[in-house]
Scaffold this motif. Sequence first.
Motif, mmCIF file in Angstrom:
data_model
loop_
_atom_site.group_PDB
_atom_site.id
_atom_site.type_symbol
_atom_site.label_atom_id
_atom_site.label_comp_id
_atom_site.label_asym_id
_atom_site.label_seq_id
_atom_site.Cartn_x
_atom_site.Cartn_y
_atom_site.Cartn_z
ATOM 1 N N LEU A 160 49.626 42.706 39.728
ATOM 2 C CA LEU A 160 48.330 42.952 39.100
ATOM 3 C C LEU A 160 47.254 42.275 39.931
ATOM 4 N N THR A 161 46.157 42.979 40.177
ATOM 5 C CA THR A 161 45.049 42.422 40.957
ATOM 6 C C THR A 161 43.741 42.695 40.231
ATOM 7 N N SER A 162 42.958 41.651 40.013
ATOM 8 C CA SER A 162 41.658 41.805 39.369
ATOM 9 C C SER A 162 40.612 42.232 40.387
ATOM 10 N N GLY A 169 39.669 38.896 42.222
ATOM 11 C CA GLY A 169 40.515 39.016 43.404
ATOM 12 C C GLY A 169 41.871 38.345 43.238
ATOM 13 N N LYS A 170 42.115 37.759 42.077
ATOM 14 C CA LYS A 170 43.380 37.067 41.845
ATOM 15 C C LYS A 170 44.514 38.074 41.638
ATOM 16 N N LYS A 171 45.730 37.601 41.970
ATOM 17 C CA LYS A 171 46.922 38.427 41.803
ATOM 18 C C LYS A 171 47.939 37.719 40.917
ATOM 19 N N SER A 172 48.734 38.510 40.231
ATOM 20 C CA SER A 172 49.903 37.965 39.534
ATOM 21 C C SER A 172 51.035 38.980 39.665
ATOM 22 N N PHE A 173 52.231 38.453 39.773
ATOM 23 C CA PHE A 173 53.415 39.290 39.969
ATOM 24 C C PHE A 173 54.284 39.271 38.716
ATOM 25 N N ILE A 174 55.014 40.357 38.523
ATOM 26 C CA ILE A 174 55.918 40.491 37.386
ATOM 27 C C ILE A 174 57.278 40.935 37.913
ATOM 28 N N VAL A 194 41.595 45.932 36.325
ATOM 29 C CA VAL A 194 42.809 45.379 36.931
ATOM 30 C C VAL A 194 43.610 46.511 37.563
ATOM 31 N N ILE A 195 44.017 46.311 38.806
ATOM 32 C CA ILE A 195 44.794 47.307 39.545
ATOM 33 C C ILE A 195 46.278 46.966 39.457
ATOM 34 N N LEU A 196 47.075 47.973 39.150
ATOM 35 C CA LEU A 196 48.528 47.801 39.093
ATOM 36 C C LEU A 196 49.164 48.410 40.336
ATOM 37 N N LEU A 219 48.330 39.196 32.842
ATOM 38 C CA LEU A 219 46.947 39.671 32.898
ATOM 39 C C LEU A 219 45.961 38.507 32.853
ATOM 40 N N ALA A 220 46.261 37.497 32.050
ATOM 41 C CA ALA A 220 45.368 36.347 31.943
ATOM 42 C C ALA A 220 45.271 35.591 33.259
ATOM 43 N N ILE A 221 46.345 35.560 34.024
ATOM 44 C CA ILE A 221 46.339 34.853 35.324
ATOM 45 C C ILE A 221 45.295 35.431 36.260
ATOM 46 N N VAL A 222 45.121 36.737 36.258
ATOM 47 C CA VAL A 222 44.192 37.357 37.196
ATOM 48 C C VAL A 222 42.759 37.429 36.672
ATOM 49 N N ARG A 223 42.590 37.247 35.379
ATOM 50 C CA ARG A 223 41.253 37.420 34.789
ATOM 51 C C ARG A 223 40.548 36.117 34.476
ATOM 52 N N THR A 224 41.211 34.973 34.741
ATOM 53 C CA THR A 224 40.578 33.685 34.433
ATOM 54 C C THR A 224 40.409 32.856 35.698
#
Length: 212
Positions: free
Chosen positions: A137-139, A143-148, A114-116, A207-212
């Motif tokens: 965060l990008t897997s 290829g999914k992304k999630s923002f914080i 995962v890339i931060l 993290l779960a958003i980008v890894r599932t």
Amino acid sequence: MTQDFRFDPVRFALPEGHSLFPIRDLDCYATLAARVGVCPHGFMLADLGPDAWTLRKTYWAPRNDIWRAFRSAVQQRHPHLPAWEDLTQNGIKFASLYELAVYRRLLALLPGDVILKVHPRLKDCFCDPKAEGDFCLTSQHTGKKSFIEVVGAFDQSFSAHSVLQQERRPETLRRLHRYPADERPVLIFKDMVCDPELRDAALRQALAIVRT
């Protein structure tokens, strides 16, 4: 020359390991710093429980000289803690200690795939083409992304307890509404930063958003 009868702190130095401040207070502060991952300032101490609140009332504003002396004493007893926290780390300038604390915890939790990205550009923000978020965060696999987003001015109730919070509330809401509907950010409020379980639960959701 007239003899000087004033106290000489060099001649009458404190024994090594001694301090003007109670050891229990210095150690309590060090424990709180380990809990949040940064050296907390007075505002953050308000969210860290009764012991932290006692430290805040005893040493913090408006007696800034006492606060500086206290922080210096903490650093002498716990050399790994800086006398003052620098908001710049790894060449990145953070907006607050809350944001810096989340960044440090993210580095500890981040899997290798995962890339931060810090302060990412929000490309699909139609109302502000230069808008930036706090973290993305990008897997590398999905290829999914999630923002914080770190909401360092408010707790989870989003209540305005001060004039400053009242002034910042509209801008905070505008910032949160810039995200597209399919990229809603995970929110970490200031009281969550001070609660390791809640903070980590929110980061693991991101993290779960980008890894599932």
